[in-house]
Design a protein around this motif. Structure first.
Motif, mmCIF file in Angstrom:
data_model
loop_
_atom_site.group_PDB
_atom_site.id
_atom_site.type_symbol
_atom_site.label_atom_id
_atom_site.label_comp_id
_atom_site.label_asym_id
_atom_site.label_seq_id
_atom_site.Cartn_x
_atom_site.Cartn_y
_atom_site.Cartn_z
ATOM 1 N N LEU A 263 -19.295 69.811 101.692
ATOM 2 C CA LEU A 263 -18.319 70.486 102.548
ATOM 3 C C LEU A 263 -18.654 71.975 102.685
ATOM 4 N N GLU A 264 -18.435 72.491 103.891
ATOM 5 C CA GLU A 264 -18.573 73.921 104.164
ATOM 6 C C GLU A 264 -17.189 74.469 104.480
ATOM 7 N N ILE A 265 -16.804 75.507 103.738
ATOM 8 C CA ILE A 265 -15.431 76.009 103.785
ATOM 9 C C ILE A 265 -15.429 77.462 104.225
ATOM 10 N N ALA A 266 -14.612 77.767 105.220
ATOM 11 C CA ALA A 266 -14.391 79.148 105.652
ATOM 12 C C ALA A 266 -13.211 79.709 104.871
ATOM 13 N N GLY A 295 -19.355 72.610 94.079
ATOM 14 C CA GLY A 295 -20.544 72.330 94.879
ATOM 15 C C GLY A 295 -20.440 72.617 96.356
ATOM 16 N N ALA A 296 -19.260 73.019 96.847
ATOM 17 C CA ALA A 296 -19.093 73.302 98.276
ATOM 18 C C ALA A 296 -19.655 74.679 98.617
ATOM 19 N N THR A 297 -19.925 74.884 99.883
ATOM 20 C CA THR A 297 -20.362 76.177 100.393
ATOM 21 C C THR A 297 -19.153 76.941 100.907
ATOM 22 N N TYR A 386 -17.399 74.659 110.381
ATOM 23 C CA TYR A 386 -16.899 74.481 109.019
ATOM 24 C C TYR A 386 -16.002 73.257 108.931
ATOM 25 N N ASP A 387 -15.955 72.671 107.740
ATOM 26 C CA ASP A 387 -15.113 71.499 107.528
ATOM 27 C C ASP A 387 -13.664 71.886 107.258
ATOM 28 N N LEU A 388 -13.469 73.014 106.564
ATOM 29 C CA LEU A 388 -12.132 73.413 106.134
ATOM 30 C C LEU A 388 -11.965 74.921 106.253
ATOM 31 N N LEU A 389 -10.698 75.343 106.339
ATOM 32 C CA LEU A 389 -10.345 76.754 106.344
ATOM 33 C C LEU A 389 -9.363 77.000 105.208
ATOM 34 N N VAL A 445 1.438 81.369 93.472
ATOM 35 C CA VAL A 445 0.759 81.677 94.732
ATOM 36 C C VAL A 445 0.108 80.398 95.236
ATOM 37 N N GLY A 446 0.260 80.102 96.524
ATOM 38 C CA GLY A 446 -0.352 78.924 97.108
ATOM 39 C C GLY A 446 -1.525 79.283 97.999
ATOM 40 N N MET A 447 -2.553 78.441 97.988
ATOM 41 C CA MET A 447 -3.691 78.577 98.898
ATOM 42 C C MET A 447 -3.594 77.489 99.958
ATOM 43 N N GLN A 448 -3.537 77.888 101.220
ATOM 44 C CA GLN A 448 -3.466 76.920 102.307
ATOM 45 C C GLN A 448 -4.871 76.418 102.638
ATOM 46 N N LEU A 449 -4.967 75.111 102.810
ATOM 47 C CA LEU A 449 -6.248 74.477 103.096
ATOM 48 C C LEU A 449 -6.071 73.586 104.316
#
Length: 478
Positions: A263-266, A295-297, A386-389, A445-449
């Motif tokens: 996966l590639e993540i922004a 292991g993701a980018t 990208y796969d995810l933000l 704190v939450g991280m939105q994905l």
């Protein structure tokens, strides 16, 4: 030492019940006792269904004794948001107008939870008709986060988030029209997923098409990603009376164990347009390293949404106001007059937000659709690479009741919704989750994905990778 049922996950409880470690009645008794002892702290529950829960537990126990096939949630307690119906139980929708309304049938996803063996132990608090990203109403009052009950739990599924974080129940699904699953997940330190529009059916009447302005959907909230995915498997799937419902994936639970090394993540804490509190940003900068360790980018990239946060919020309000006014208009068919004699029974916040504003014109509504389209295109451009933000879910940590922030990091904001980063994904209908990322000054704190439409499995897989790298299970209040 035997782990008490209230400390177990939904998945663990279902397994323990199947293995005979607990009976469903033992589990329900334990949960109801904890609700009695703890609910006053946060005001998570509006209604506790003791009698119904015990009857369902006895039926679940009988099914085990008689060797009947057991569903994936057999004997697992669940709480239902007080906007959704459970047959024979009151649904107040947080409004004095519905204080004594009793549902005649189950909402579709509630029926599916029951079929899977889940046991309904009560209804969780929500703002009046779900209008708000904090939870307060004139029926039950405010709900606080278990990390500091004097501070908001988020909304509109604030009761669900608080019930989970205080270990009153292992599952408490919510609904999300502008962040109502993700904001309480962030403020209560739990996991919440707004799935792709239509994955969980929403059979609204009298307007079957209401959920597109803006896109709104039910979604799972839980203390673990696995529990959320398991409950999504149960609730998802096409419904003939929801024009937006879509086929479910084969297994959302299977995505929990999937590696994310491809996966590639922004990563963009404020999407380039939202101010974010420095303490929240610092937590996110640390949390995003979990993707890389798995292991993701990860690249730091701001999407080009074509508009600033104020223009996006204005477009959201235009659409939402049309929907909210329509909701109030529909109350006339039930004998209420919210624009006249029943106006004083509504919460002042709702009056200010809906009744005392000019109704958007057709031109304004269509201009909002143009803004919505530009947001859609900007995210499509990002997801082409990208796969995810990954972003902040909220720009701030939980704040005291009635003290909505007027500024973030020195930048003035609209106090009611200017501090949430969730609305763009209600304009587009894409899946988006809030993952517990850590703490700032002792507050969650939450991280939105967010991911591509129908790539809910990518969102779940990446969420589970964060949980493995940075487990949060021991962080909840004692």
């Amino acid at each position: 030492m035997v782990t008490p049922p209230t400390d177990r996950t939904a998945t663990g409880l279902a397994r323990a019940i199947r293995d005979g470690e607990y009976s469903p009645t033992e589990v329900v008794d334990d949960v109801l006792e904890r609700i009695r002892e703890r609910n006053e702290r946060t005001n998570a529950f509006v209604t506790v269904t003791d009698k119904l829960a015990r009857e369902m537990a006895e039926d679940a126990e009988r099914a085990i004794d008689e060797g009947e096939p057991l569903g994936p949630l057999h004997g697992v307690p669940v709480a239902i948001k007080d906007l959704d119906d459970v047959e024979g139980v009151r649904t107040t929708s947080g409004s004095l107008l519905f204080e004594d309304r009793v549902a005649e049938s189950d909402s579709p996803f509630v029926a599916r939870l029951k079929t899977a063996g889940a046991i309904v132990v009560g209804k969780t608090n929500a703002p009046e008709f779900g209008l708000g990203v904090t939870t307060d109403n004139r029926v039950a009052g405010p709900t606080g986060t278990p990390f500091d009950p004097d501070r908001v739990s988020g909304g509109s599924s604030g009761g669900a988030g608080a019930a989970l974080a205080d270990r009153l129940v292992p599952l408490a699904p919510g609904s999300d029209a502008g962040g109502s699953v993700r904001v309480p997940a962030s403020f209560c330190g739990v996991y919440g997923l707004k799935p792709t529009q239509g994955v969980i059916p929403n059979v609204s009447r009298p307007n079957a098409f209401a959920s597109h302005t803006p896109f709104s959907t039910n979604g799972p909230l839980a203390r673990t990603v696995e529990d959320a995915a398991l409950s999504l498997d149960v609730m998802a799937g096409v419904h003939p009376r929801d024009p937006f419902s879509v086929p479910k994936q084969e297994s959302y639970r299977d995505a929990v164990d999937r590696p994310i090394d491809e996966l590639e993540i922004a990563f963009s804490p404020g999407m380039g347009i939202y101010p974010v509190d420095p303490a929240v940003r610092e937590v996110l900068e640390d949390a995003v390293s979990a993707f890389e360790r798995a292991g993701a980018t990860v690249d730091r990239v701001d999407p080009d949404l074509g508009h600033d946060n104020e223009a996006i919020l204005e477009a959201y309000y235009t659409m939402a106001t049309v929907r909210w006014r329509s909701l109030l208009e529909n109350l006339r068919a039930e004998g209420f007059d919210p624009f006249g004699e029943d106006r004083d029974r509504l919460r002042p916040y709702l009056v200010d937000l809906v009744l005392d504003v000019d109704e958007p014109s057709t031109r304004e509504y269509k201009r909002a659709d143009v803004v919505r389209t530009r947001v859609l295109d900007g995210l499509a451009d990002l997801f082409a690479e990208y796969d995810l933000l990954a972003t902040a879910t909220c720009a701030t940590t939980p704040f005291p009741h009635g003290d909505e922030p007027a500024a973030i990091d020195g930048t003035e904001i609209e106090p009611y919704r200017g501090w949430v980063l969730t609305q763009p994904f209600n304009l587009t209908g894409q899946p988006a989750a809030s993952v517990p990322a850590g703490f700032a000054d002792g507050l969650p704190v939450g991280m939105q994905l967010a991911g591509r439409r129908h790539a809910d499995d990518d969102v779940i897989a990446a969420s589970a990778a964060v949980e493995r790298q940075r487990p949060w299970h021991d962080a909840y209040p004692a």
